[in-house]
Design a protein around this motif. Sequence first.
Motif, short mmCIF file in Angstrom:
data_model
loop_
_atom_site.label_atom_id
_atom_site.label_comp_id
_atom_site.label_asym_id
_atom_site.label_seq_id
_atom_site.Cartn_x
_atom_site.Cartn_y
_atom_site.Cartn_z
N LYS A 66 29.55 -33.26 -88.52
CA LYS A 66 30.11 -34.04 -87.43
C LYS A 66 29.09 -34.10 -86.30
O LYS A 66 28.08 -33.38 -86.31
N LYS B 293 40.22 -33.50 -88.47
CA LYS B 293 40.48 -32.99 -87.13
C LYS B 293 41.56 -31.93 -87.12
O LYS B 293 41.48 -30.94 -86.39
N LYS B 294 42.60 -32.10 -87.93
CA LYS B 294 43.75 -31.20 -87.89
C LYS B 294 43.97 -30.41 -89.18
O LYS B 294 44.79 -29.49 -89.21
N TYR C 229 44.68 -26.42 -88.30
CA TYR C 229 44.09 -26.32 -86.97
C TYR C 229 44.71 -25.18 -86.19
O TYR C 229 45.94 -25.02 -86.15
#
Length: 508
Positions: free
Chosen positions: A221, A246-247, A268
């Motif tokens: 990323k 992301k999660k 997450y």
Amino acid sequence: MKKLFTTAVLALFLSISINAQEKIYFDENWEKTTQDKMEFYRETAAKGKLTLIKDFYKNGKLQMEGLASDPTPGSEVYDGKVTWYNPEGKINSTATFSGGKQVGPSQTFDDKGRPLEDLVYSADGNFKGKSYMYKNIENESYFNSYTVYESSTESRTIVYDNDIKGIRYETVTDKDGNSETKYYGENGKYIGTSSSKNTDNNLLVEYYPNPMRVSKIEKYKNDGSIKEVVIYGKNGKILQEQKMNKKDGYKTTYDGNGNKVAHLTYTYDKDSDSLIPQEGEDHQFINDYSLVSLINVYKNSSLVLNRFFDENGKLSSEKIIKDDVTQEIKYYTPDGNLKSNITYKDDLPYNGILYEGVTEEHYKNGLLVLSKFFWDDNTLRSEKKLNAKQDGYDSTVYNEKGTLLFAYSQPLEEPEGFTAQVVQYAKGKAVNKSVFKDGILQSGKIKVKGEQGIKELERSGKWIIVKVYNADGQLIQDAKVLADNEESDIFTVIQTRMHEQYLLDGFD
């Protein structure tokens, strides 16, 4: 006529006398030496304002030749082309000098005569040209490489297998030190780019050697964290793939045939602002990805089991964990049978046998009752046993040949400094006795090996007499220090345990 002939002979004689010089002899480090110890020798001859230097190997083969304005050994100032030769008579390297400074063409070659460097130096120390490296499996050089230098700070390097346009990676470095690497797979198919300036969609590709094959692709990323990872087996099939969103995220592991063997999910975590393992198995590989080295098992975001494997991929131990605290460790033999186990209480060994590297410790109801320390060949190095009264430990120390060096007794609760009654042995017989308290010699004498040689310590009243002998048995230090001096511990040698290295290597 007779006078003319005599003059000519005299002129020739003077010419020979002026040009002929004695040989200079050098050892293997190019330090001046005598003829009987020489590995190289030098001959010089005047060439106009310069001196021709010729260096030879011991057998008379030419090692180097070149012109110099100053032929002083170690301080030569070369002018013009200088050539070095290997012992087989092939050119090893050439360089061009002006007033002792390298200017102009420079070449080096390997033992097969292949070019390693082909450069041209300018007066300011900059250079342009090419360099080469060749695959040599025996020397653990697994790839070929080819570098073009636009300047000494700007270059383009290609690392490849056999075809420079096939599987490879190419790195371009600019004058500011910024670099960009492009990766290619089978048949030269482009995979992606990594840049030190532009971190968007960066990736890293690793390769197997002999033959060159993609082993791992990591995608990152913008913040540098991992986005995707794919690990390939040597047969080209996927061994493991990981994807981090992301999660959430996942990691899936496959066998060599592409069959799914494990799956791990990530969730997450707000507190750490990161993805953490949630449920499943995390398989970790050794460096070449041929075998699994560790499996971590997670349940409800907690690590509940570590499974360790040996260098042959066989299960060696399992650690059972609850609420981040070790509960039990099980050890296995290479054929898969249970070897032993140890239970824990309050995260400390309680009952059973604990193995860590070359140590083995036996516990009963939280008390250490036996410990063993082994040499690399698995022979006993030291042993510590709980005595019959269970108020102290009796220990023995051995050298690599199995010869007894020391026997000593210690209290059950070891003080801050080494406290023990010590008997020292040589050739199977007791030779010295001593008593230590808090790391200070209280009485008696002991000998140990230190960095300087054999160190002898002997208590005499309020003094500790220190003698040091070199490897030949010669006394090189004789001193004494007050036993209660704060710095006397530098002479005691013993700090915590008798089986520490410099004591183990001790007097025999």
